[in-house]
Design a protein around this motif. Structure first.
Motif, PDB file in Angstrom:
ATOM      1  N   THR A 238      10.290  12.982  -1.563  1.00  0.00           N
ATOM      2  CA  THR A 238       8.907  13.422  -1.381  1.00  0.00           C
ATOM      3  C   THR A 238       8.427  14.204  -2.599  1.00  0.00           C
ATOM      4  OG1 THR A 238       9.548  15.488  -0.264  1.00  0.00           O
ATOM      5  CG2 THR A 238       9.220  13.543   1.112  1.00  0.00           C
ATOM      6  N   HIS A 239       9.360  14.814  -3.321  1.00  0.00           N
ATOM      7  CA  HIS A 239       9.012  15.578  -4.528  1.00  0.00           C
ATOM      8  C   HIS A 239       8.872  14.679  -5.751  1.00  0.00           C
ATOM      9  CE1 HIS A 239       9.080  18.487  -7.770  1.00  0.00           C
ATOM     10  NE2 HIS A 239      10.219  17.982  -8.218  1.00  0.00           N
ATOM     11  N   ILE A 240       9.808  13.752  -5.936  1.00  0.00           N
ATOM     12  CA  ILE A 240       9.792  12.959  -7.168  1.00  0.00           C
ATOM     13  C   ILE A 240       8.952  11.699  -7.036  1.00  0.00           C
ATOM     14  CG2 ILE A 240      12.065  13.832  -7.801  1.00  0.00           C
ATOM     15  CD1 ILE A 240      13.210  11.091  -7.126  1.00  0.00           C
ATOM     16  N   GLY A 241       8.644  11.290  -5.784  1.00  0.00           N
ATOM     17  CA  GLY A 241       7.780  10.147  -5.559  1.00  0.00           C
ATOM     18  C   GLY A 241       8.507   8.822  -5.510  1.00  0.00           C
ATOM     19  N   LEU A 242       7.772   7.805  -5.049  1.00  0.00           N
ATOM     20  CA  LEU A 242       8.265   6.427  -4.995  1.00  0.00           C
ATOM     21  C   LEU A 242       7.260   5.524  -5.706  1.00  0.00           C
ATOM     22  CD1 LEU A 242       9.651   5.964  -1.372  1.00  0.00           C
ATOM     23  CD2 LEU A 242      10.915   5.724  -3.508  1.00  0.00           C
ATOM     24  N   PRO A 243       7.696   4.803  -6.746  1.00  0.00           N
ATOM     25  CA  PRO A 243       9.030   4.842  -7.348  1.00  0.00           C
ATOM     26  C   PRO A 243       9.277   6.185  -8.030  1.00  0.00           C
ATOM     27  CG  PRO A 243       7.532   3.542  -8.695  1.00  0.00           C
ATOM     28  CD  PRO A 243       6.790   3.864  -7.435  1.00  0.00           C
ATOM     29  N   VAL A 310       7.854   5.999 -14.601  1.00  0.00           N
ATOM     30  CA  VAL A 310       8.682   5.874 -13.414  1.00  0.00           C
ATOM     31  C   VAL A 310       9.847   4.929 -13.657  1.00  0.00           C
ATOM     32  CG1 VAL A 310       6.688   6.293 -11.919  1.00  0.00           C
ATOM     33  CG2 VAL A 310       7.372   3.935 -12.460  1.00  0.00           C
ATOM     34  N   LEU A 311      10.809   4.953 -12.734  1.00  0.00           N
ATOM     35  CA  LEU A 311      11.903   4.002 -12.716  1.00  0.00           C
ATOM     36  C   LEU A 311      11.573   2.900 -11.710  1.00  0.00           C
ATOM     37  CD1 LEU A 311      15.069   6.311 -12.637  1.00  0.00           C
ATOM     38  CD2 LEU A 311      14.178   5.034 -14.591  1.00  0.00           C
ATOM     39  N   ALA A 312      11.906   1.668 -12.060  1.00  0.00           N
ATOM     40  CA  ALA A 312      11.708   0.546 -11.161  1.00  0.00           C
ATOM     41  C   ALA A 312      12.995  -0.266 -11.095  1.00  0.00           C
ATOM     42  CB  ALA A 312      10.554  -0.335 -11.645  1.00  0.00           C
ATOM     43  N   TRP A 313      13.198  -0.935  -9.976  1.00  0.00           N
ATOM     44  CA  TRP A 313      14.360  -1.820  -9.813  1.00  0.00           C
ATOM     45  C   TRP A 313      13.858  -3.211  -9.500  1.00  0.00           C
ATOM     46  CZ3 TRP A 313      16.348  -5.154  -6.209  1.00  0.00           C
ATOM     47  CH2 TRP A 313      17.703  -5.543  -6.363  1.00  0.00           C
TER      48      TRP A 313
END
Length: 316
Positions: A238-243, A310-313
């Motif tokens: 919840t802090h760093i977000g999605l992604p 952001v990081l993505a997979w």
């Protein structure tokens, strides 16, 4: 010394109607018979024909004959459980079984709407799973061994026999004159699980007679610790977000970064990084301090890459 089958069944209260995963072996035979006697007319059997060995047709015929004598409806699904290159045979067979169970549960011929399935792993299987995890250097998810209940694809699965030793189930069947089939691959010690069953469990029984109970407690402790880590990961997401936003990820300690990234990959993308892959990803996250820093790493069955902030997979 574990529970008796009668004790385990007294505590087992699933939703009805109930399907029992039935292979024809001793464990699933005992579970099916016990369930059919406790809930007459509310139980059916699911049999998965894996097509991996010549004896599979004979297993299916045995299951049909036993269910006919028992008066329990049997549904059979034939699958191709051969594993792909690089995939473990056990994982391929497990995936095929879950797909088969989902299809069987939706068949109109099954008695009512099947939402609950009982599977017959017992106390020895639980110990074998824990020892396999230790031999592979597994983390808490592996050391948690097998849960007693879980949900998948809209179905609720149950393992009511996890505290019952295999010998207790076989003795119960013999006392009732009930036959079962033996899978010949269970004696093949080229498989690690079979070596554990044949060599380690008898030695543990001599050295530590209560090992099933104590190992089960250790697995339960690991599962409890993993639940806490999952809760922490949810909070961190919840802090760093999605992604995951890289800058916010970097504010966490390395251990929390590892925990939240592992959780993100498992829950959002159904992939599990190896220890080496995760450590390399953490190193790359730490080094990502400029706009031009590029991240593209093999992680699990796909790749993690940087996409802007952001990081993505993705799985190509």
């Amino acid at each position: 010394m574990g529970k008796t089958l009668a004790q385990a069944m007294a505590e087992f209260e699933p939703g009805l109607p109930l399907a029992v995963a039935y292979s024809g072996g001793a464990d699933s035979t005992a579970l099916l018979l016990a369930c059919a006697e406790k809930w007459p007319g509310r139980v059916c059997a699911f049999h998965v024909h894996h097509g991996l060995q010549a004896a599979a047709d004979a297993f299916e015929q045995h299951c049909r004959e036993f269910c006919a004598r028992l008066g329990v409806p049997l549904r059979v699904c034939r699958v191709d459980a051969r594993h792909a290159p690089g995939e473990s045979p056990e994982a391929a067979a497990r995936h095929a079984r879950y797909e088969a169970f989902q299809g069987l549960a939706q068949e109109d011929a099954a008695p009512g709407a099947i939402e609950n399935i009982a599977v017959a792993q017992q106390a020895d299987d639980q110990v074998e799973t824990l020892l396999l995890a230790l031999s592979r250097g597994a983390g808490l998810p592996g050391l948690s061994a097998m849960p007693a209940q879980w949900a998948r694809d809209g179905l609720r699965y149950h393992r009511p026999l996890l505290d019952v030793p295999g010998a207790e189930l076989r003795d119960w069947l013999r006392a009732r004159g009930v036959a079962w089939v033996e899978d010949p691959t269970n004696a093949d010690e080229q498989f690690t699980r079979n070596r554990i069953r044949a060599r380690l469990l008898p030695a543990l029984a001599v050295a530590f007679p209560q090992f099933r109970d104590t190992f089960a407690r250790s697995a339960a402790h690991a599962a409890e610790a993993q639940r806490l880590l999952d809760e922490l990961a949810v909070d961190d997401l919840t802090h760093i977000g999605l992604p995951p936003q890289i800058a916010r990820l970097q504010t966490l300690s390395r251990a929390r970064q590892a925990n939240v990234l592992r959780h993100w990959l498992r829950r959002a993308h159904a992939t599990v990084p190896s220890a080496a892959q995760l450590q390399e990803l953490l190193d790359q996250v730490a080094a990502c301090t400029t706009r031009g820093h590029r991240i593209r790493l093999k992680v699990g069955t796909g790749f993690v890459e940087r996409q802007g902030a952001v990081l993505a997979w993705y799985n190509p």
